[in-house]
Design an enzyme around this catalytic site. Sequence first.
Site, PDB file in Angstrom:
ATOM      1  N   PRO A   9       0.062 -14.377  24.511  1.00  0.00           N
ATOM      2  CA  PRO A   9      -0.776 -14.332  23.315  1.00  0.00           C
ATOM      3  C   PRO A   9      -0.211 -13.481  22.177  1.00  0.00           C
ATOM      4  O   PRO A   9       0.368 -12.425  22.407  1.00  0.00           O
ATOM      5  CB  PRO A   9      -2.091 -13.729  23.823  1.00  0.00           C
ATOM      6  CG  PRO A   9      -1.772 -13.101  25.132  1.00  0.00           C
ATOM      7  CD  PRO A   9      -0.631 -13.890  25.704  1.00  0.00           C
ATOM      8  N   ASN A  10      -0.408 -14.008  20.990  1.00  0.00           N
ATOM      9  CA  ASN A  10      -0.085 -13.344  19.719  1.00  0.00           C
ATOM     10  C   ASN A  10       1.403 -13.325  19.391  1.00  0.00           C
ATOM     11  O   ASN A  10       1.779 -12.905  18.295  1.00  0.00           O
ATOM     12  CB  ASN A  10      -0.658 -11.916  19.668  1.00  0.00           C
ATOM     13  CG  ASN A  10      -2.157 -11.905  19.831  1.00  0.00           C
ATOM     14  OD1 ASN A  10      -2.850 -12.593  19.087  1.00  0.00           O
ATOM     15  ND2 ASN A  10      -2.667 -11.189  20.817  1.00  0.00           N
ATOM     16  N   ARG A  17       2.702  -9.935  12.606  1.00  0.00           N
ATOM     17  CA  ARG A  17       2.016  -9.024  13.516  1.00  0.00           C
ATOM     18  C   ARG A  17       2.764  -7.696  13.639  1.00  0.00           C
ATOM     19  O   ARG A  17       3.917  -7.676  14.086  1.00  0.00           O
ATOM     20  CB  ARG A  17       2.004  -9.741  14.854  1.00  0.00           C
ATOM     21  CG  ARG A  17       1.615  -8.937  15.987  1.00  0.00           C
ATOM     22  CD  ARG A  17       1.886  -9.641  17.288  1.00  0.00           C
ATOM     23  NE  ARG A  17       1.202  -8.878  18.294  1.00  0.00           N
ATOM     24  CZ  ARG A  17       1.494  -8.901  19.578  1.00  0.00           C
ATOM     25  NH1 ARG A  17       2.457  -9.687  20.023  1.00  0.00           N
ATOM     26  NH2 ARG A  17       0.836  -8.151  20.409  1.00  0.00           N
ATOM     27  N   TYR A  22       7.206  -5.068  16.172  1.00  0.00           N
ATOM     28  CA  TYR A  22       7.800  -6.305  16.691  1.00  0.00           C
ATOM     29  C   TYR A  22       8.850  -6.919  15.765  1.00  0.00           C
ATOM     30  O   TYR A  22       9.448  -7.934  16.113  1.00  0.00           O
ATOM     31  CB  TYR A  22       6.685  -7.322  16.966  1.00  0.00           C
ATOM     32  CG  TYR A  22       5.690  -6.825  18.000  1.00  0.00           C
ATOM     33  CD1 TYR A  22       6.085  -6.630  19.322  1.00  0.00           C
ATOM     34  CD2 TYR A  22       4.374  -6.523  17.658  1.00  0.00           C
ATOM     35  CE1 TYR A  22       5.197  -6.154  20.279  1.00  0.00           C
ATOM     36  CE2 TYR A  22       3.474  -6.057  18.610  1.00  0.00           C
ATOM     37  CZ  TYR A  22       3.891  -5.873  19.908  1.00  0.00           C
ATOM     38  OH  TYR A  22       3.012  -5.397  20.848  1.00  0.00           O
ATOM     39  N   ASN A  73       7.388 -13.387  28.852  1.00  0.00           N
ATOM     40  CA  ASN A  73       6.761 -12.278  28.131  1.00  0.00           C
ATOM     41  C   ASN A  73       5.263 -12.561  28.146  1.00  0.00           C
ATOM     42  O   ASN A  73       4.756 -13.306  27.315  1.00  0.00           O
ATOM     43  CB  ASN A  73       7.270 -12.196  26.693  1.00  0.00           C
ATOM     44  CG  ASN A  73       6.704 -10.983  25.973  1.00  0.00           C
ATOM     45  OD1 ASN A  73       5.758 -10.353  26.460  1.00  0.00           O
ATOM     46  ND2 ASN A  73       7.257 -10.657  24.821  1.00  0.00           N
ATOM     47  N   ALA A  76      -0.051  -9.345  26.086  1.00  0.00           N
ATOM     48  CA  ALA A  76      -1.164  -8.490  26.537  1.00  0.00           C
ATOM     49  C   ALA A  76      -1.586  -8.790  27.977  1.00  0.00           C
ATOM     50  O   ALA A  76      -2.083  -7.896  28.682  1.00  0.00           O
ATOM     51  CB  ALA A  76      -2.355  -8.647  25.602  1.00  0.00           C
ATOM     52  N   GLU A  97      10.652 -10.424  33.786  1.00  0.00           N
ATOM     53  CA  GLU A  97       9.658  -9.997  32.792  1.00  0.00           C
ATOM     54  C   GLU A  97      10.390  -9.480  31.562  1.00  0.00           C
ATOM     55  O   GLU A  97      11.368  -8.733  31.693  1.00  0.00           O
ATOM     56  CB  GLU A  97       8.806  -8.874  33.406  1.00  0.00           C
ATOM     57  CG  GLU A  97       7.796  -8.249  32.460  1.00  0.00           C
ATOM     58  CD  GLU A  97       7.098  -7.029  33.085  1.00  0.00           C
ATOM     59  OE1 GLU A  97       7.454  -6.632  34.226  1.00  0.00           O
ATOM     60  OE2 GLU A  97       6.210  -6.480  32.417  1.00  0.00           O
ATOM     61  N   HIS A  99       9.976  -7.945  27.364  1.00  0.00           N
ATOM     62  CA  HIS A  99       9.145  -7.458  26.260  1.00  0.00           C
ATOM     63  C   HIS A  99      10.023  -7.101  25.074  1.00  0.00           C
ATOM     64  O   HIS A  99      11.137  -6.577  25.260  1.00  0.00           O
ATOM     65  CB  HIS A  99       8.358  -6.203  26.670  1.00  0.00           C
ATOM     66  CG  HIS A  99       7.430  -6.446  27.807  1.00  0.00           C
ATOM     67  ND1 HIS A  99       6.221  -7.093  27.660  1.00  0.00           N
ATOM     68  CD2 HIS A  99       7.549  -6.167  29.127  1.00  0.00           C
ATOM     69  CE1 HIS A  99       5.636  -7.182  28.835  1.00  0.00           C
ATOM     70  NE2 HIS A  99       6.420  -6.642  29.747  1.00  0.00           N
ATOM     71  N   ARG A 106       4.562   3.293  25.083  1.00  0.00           N
ATOM     72  CA  ARG A 106       3.449   3.124  24.148  1.00  0.00           C
ATOM     73  C   ARG A 106       2.150   3.643  24.793  1.00  0.00           C
ATOM     74  O   ARG A 106       2.191   4.525  25.624  1.00  0.00           O
ATOM     75  CB  ARG A 106       3.371   1.657  23.722  1.00  0.00           C
ATOM     76  CG  ARG A 106       4.639   1.229  22.958  1.00  0.00           C
ATOM     77  CD  ARG A 106       4.629  -0.239  22.593  1.00  0.00           C
ATOM     78  NE  ARG A 106       3.484  -0.565  21.729  1.00  0.00           N
ATOM     79  CZ  ARG A 106       3.101  -1.812  21.445  1.00  0.00           C
ATOM     80  NH1 ARG A 106       3.785  -2.836  21.937  1.00  0.00           N
ATOM     81  NH2 ARG A 106       2.055  -2.023  20.659  1.00  0.00           N
TER      82      ARG A 106
END
Length: 148
Positions: A9-10, A17, A22, A73, A76, A97, A99, A106
């Site tokens: 998502p996103n 964003r 990012y 990825n 969230a 995985e 990112h 974070r």
Amino acid sequence: MRILVLNGPNLNLLGVREPEIYGRRDYAALERFIREAAAELDAEVEIFQSNHEGVLVDRIQAALGAFDGIVMNPAAYTHTSVALLDALKAVALPAVEVHLSDPDSREAFRHVSYVRAACLKTVSGLGFESYRQALRFLAAYLRGEREA
Ligand code: DQA
């Protein structure tokens, strides 16, 4: 070698964003980057993005028999989704995985990754380059090479 790249998502809003986190390049640029990185590795790649957890579960399930490995990825859903973890475990395809940012440095709620338990490796914090490193690792793994 067929690799499925899944984005959660996103990520479709890349460029708009939180660009300070990012970056300013958009999702189409990320897709181009991934295709170039896959071509360097002689790997076929399919890229899919969804904002919906169940749709991502469906794509992981459909990967069985169709792909040799998955780069994901989960965005969230990384930090919330037992369903994605279970789907990755169910198909048991080699998975990495990935990112753009480094979730471990974070907010505390980003320090947990459910999917990590079903992945060979996590690559994070390198922006688009995270995807290249993830694809390189997965391709080397699938070719049976020790060092990735
Ligand atoms: C992300 C990190 C996640 O914590 C966040 O929810 C995202 C993007 C990354 O690529 O850095 O949506 O997965």
